[in-house]
Structures are given as C-alpha cells and as structure tokens.
Write a protein that holds these residues in place. Structure first.
Motif, mmCIF file in Angstrom:
data_model
loop_
_atom_site.group_PDB
_atom_site.id
_atom_site.type_symbol
_atom_site.label_atom_id
_atom_site.label_comp_id
_atom_site.label_asym_id
_atom_site.label_seq_id
_atom_site.Cartn_x
_atom_site.Cartn_y
_atom_site.Cartn_z
ATOM 1 N N MET A 140 26.740 -3.242 -1.900
ATOM 2 C CA MET A 140 27.434 -1.955 -1.853
ATOM 3 C C MET A 140 27.353 -1.239 -3.195
ATOM 4 O O MET A 140 27.099 -1.839 -4.249
ATOM 5 N N GLY A 141 27.597 0.067 -3.153
ATOM 6 C CA GLY A 141 27.624 0.853 -4.371
ATOM 7 C C GLY A 141 28.067 2.271 -4.075
ATOM 8 O O GLY A 141 28.090 2.703 -2.921
ATOM 9 N N VAL A 142 28.460 2.996 -5.136
ATOM 10 C CA VAL A 142 28.814 4.409 -5.008
ATOM 11 C C VAL A 142 27.760 5.242 -5.729
ATOM 12 O O VAL A 142 27.137 4.792 -6.695
ATOM 13 N N PHE A 143 27.586 6.477 -5.240
ATOM 14 C CA PHE A 143 26.508 7.339 -5.732
ATOM 15 C C PHE A 143 27.023 8.761 -5.924
ATOM 16 O O PHE A 143 27.892 9.222 -5.174
ATOM 17 N N SER A 144 26.475 9.434 -6.925
ATOM 18 C CA SER A 144 26.735 10.854 -7.159
ATOM 19 C C SER A 144 28.230 11.151 -7.215
ATOM 20 O O SER A 144 28.714 12.088 -6.575
ATOM 21 N N HIS A 190 38.183 14.048 -6.947
ATOM 22 C CA HIS A 190 37.404 12.817 -7.017
ATOM 23 C C HIS A 190 36.521 12.741 -5.770
ATOM 24 O O HIS A 190 37.038 12.775 -4.644
ATOM 25 N N THR A 191 35.214 12.657 -5.969
ATOM 26 C CA THR A 191 34.289 12.616 -4.830
ATOM 27 C C THR A 191 33.206 11.586 -5.096
ATOM 28 O O THR A 191 32.828 11.336 -6.247
ATOM 29 N N PHE A 192 32.683 11.004 -4.028
ATOM 30 C CA PHE A 192 31.552 10.088 -4.167
ATOM 31 C C PHE A 192 30.969 9.756 -2.792
ATOM 32 O O PHE A 192 31.648 9.829 -1.774
ATOM 33 N N PHE A 193 29.686 9.419 -2.809
ATOM 34 C CA PHE A 193 29.039 8.795 -1.667
ATOM 35 C C PHE A 193 29.168 7.285 -1.823
ATOM 36 O O PHE A 193 29.200 6.770 -2.946
#
Length: 298
Positions: free
Chosen positions: A175-179, A231-234
């Motif tokens: 897993m991971g978060v992007f942008s 706060h935002t993220f993919f």
C-alpha cells in the motif's frame, strides 16, 4: 433506485445524474452517494437493491472499501459525506500512481492455482469527501502526535468475513499514498516493519492488516496531517490478485465541514454537488478539479 450510468453516456451526461435515494453504509442522512460505473452483465441480471453495488461489512455495516480513522479503543472510520464510484482511467491518475498500477498488472500472479490467471485493473476509483477526523493521541509508546490518521483496509481485505469474536485473520497488502496535499510521512523509521510502519509515500510498501477479537489491527499505515487548510491524497493497496484505488479529501476546520455538509445536503445531481463544493473555499475547489479530471471533464 439506482443512479448508475448503464448506457454508455458521455462524462458530461454523468453531471446530470441524480444522487442515490437509498443510502447505504452511512449514518449521514444527507450524504451524497453515486456510482457512474456501467453495470456488468451479471449485475444487470441480478436483483440488487444497492445502487452503489458495494458490499457492506458484516454487522458493522461499513462499505467494503478503504477508510480512514484513528487507531485507538474506538477504531471507527470517518464515514464520507460524499462517496462517488467513478471509472478508473490510468491517464487521469497521478503519474506515480499510474506507474504503480501498471507495474502491478505486469507482475506474474503466483499461488492462485491457475496458470492462465492475469491481473486486471479495477474498474473504479472510490472518491470520498470525509467529515473531520476526531483527533486522538498516537498509541505508539514514544510518540505524542495528535494529528495522525490511519488508512484502514480491513473491510476491503476481509469482505465477506463474519465479524465474530472468533474471527482471527491477517494478510499483508502492498500500500501507499500518492499526490498528497496537506499531509506528511510519519513513522518512516519503521518503514521496514509491516506491523508498525507508517504509510509509504509515492510508492508501495508491505503492511499487515488484521482482525482479531472483533478489533482492527495493527497500529500502522499512519499519515500525519499537516497544519494546512485541507488534506487530500490518493491511496492504492494491492494483494496478489486484487487492488483498490481511492481518493480522499479531509476538511481541516469545523467551518469547512459545516459548509461541506450544507453543500451536500442541498445537492441533487452530481453537477450541483461539485459546483456547491467548489464554493466552500479555494482548497475544496482544487479538490473538485481533481475529481473532474477523474471524470475526464475539461
């Protein structure tokens, strides 16, 4: 009543889709829920009453999708005020996320008992505009942060499980978060630890996901909320044969959440919803631009 688009209409037609009359997986009576994913032939033939066509987790009733929350004695997710199920287009995603998805599909599937098995991209991105996450102190012994959240994949990873006291399951997801905007890495010194490591940024890393004693665990996959106006993220998680993509928007202030709730409550169509959210402030307007990009809007 289902508001899903099933007849191949253009993205512009989606804007005039009406929100679902029947809400699922939420206690927000004015939540905005909508799927613009065409039904499969199997779904056309089935008699489902769920317009989102997302399974609900046993007893808890949460959607079997990625969630966010804060690890603690009450590890409940911050349910979204807006939940959209939109088509996945690789060219509409951030570059690093698109590359991670393509890399996953290129890998050889192992241990599935079928030499012809192939990995396929998911059909959708889950878009979620959340309420404010109630702060709690980090449960790590040597950490005093009060602005960490956890990305929760438990209901997605174990969809279909019976949530009983005897349930004892665990799996490892990459897993991971992007942008991300308004977020920072945390617990990166434990990045090699599946059990304790924070969420990897702009790449994937192995993290354990488990349920035991009717509790979600372990304490990992954390993100630190910056002192920022939004706060935002993919987010992306992959198993051996499945993956899930989501986009999350989290307000920073009570006032933002109030305005977001008002915008959602007064909206009937997707266009009304997006236009109203844009008026909350410039930061939510930027998030709406991301959503319009996902919908292939100019």
């Amino acid at each position: 009543m289902s508001s899903s688009i099933t007849d191949g209409k253009s993205p512009h037609a989606w804007l005039h889709s009406h929100k679902n009359c029947q809400l699922t997986g939420t206690y927000y009576e004015t939540a905005f829920q909508l799927s613009v994913i065409p039904k499969t032939s199997e779904e056309e033939e089935s008699d489902t009453e769920d317009p989102l066509r997302i399974p609900l987790f046993d007893q808890l009733g949460y959607h079997c999708i990625p969630h966010i929350g804060v690890y603690g004695s009450d590890f409940s997710p911050a349910l979204p005020l807006v939940l959209l199920k939109v088509p996945l287009h690789l060219d509409a995603l951030p570059v690093e996320l698109s590359a991670a998805l393509q890399s996953w599909t290129d890998e050889v599937v192992v241990d599935v008992g079928d030499s012809s098995a192939r990995r396929e991209l998911p059909s959708c991105v889950y878009v979620m505009l959340h309420s404010i996450v109630a702060p709690q102190p980090c449960q790590h012994f040597k950490c005093d942060q009060w602005r960490e959240i956890n990305v929760m994949y438990h209901t997605w990873a174990f969809a279909g499980a019976e949530f009983t006291a005897e349930l004892d399951v665990q799996t490892t997801l990459n897993m991971g978060v992007f942008s991300g905007t308004g977020i920072q890495p945390t617990h990166q010194q434990e990045l090699s630890s599946e059990v304790n490591g924070g969420m990897p940024f702009d790449r994937l890393g192995a993290r354990l996901v488990g349920i035991h004693g009717r509790a979600f665990s372990p304490l990992n996959a954390q993100i630190l909320l910056s002192d920022a106006p939004i706060h935002t993220f993919f987010a992306l998680a992959t198993s051996n044969t499945e993956c899930v993509v989501s986009y999350h928007v989290i307000p920073e202030s009570d006032r933002q959440e109030e305005l977001l709730s008002q915008a959602v409550a007064g909206s009937d169509t997707l266009k009304q919803c997006l236009d109203s959210i844009e008026l909350v402030d410039q930061h939510f307007a930027a998030a709406v631009n991301v959503i319009r990009t996902l919908l292939l809007m100019p």
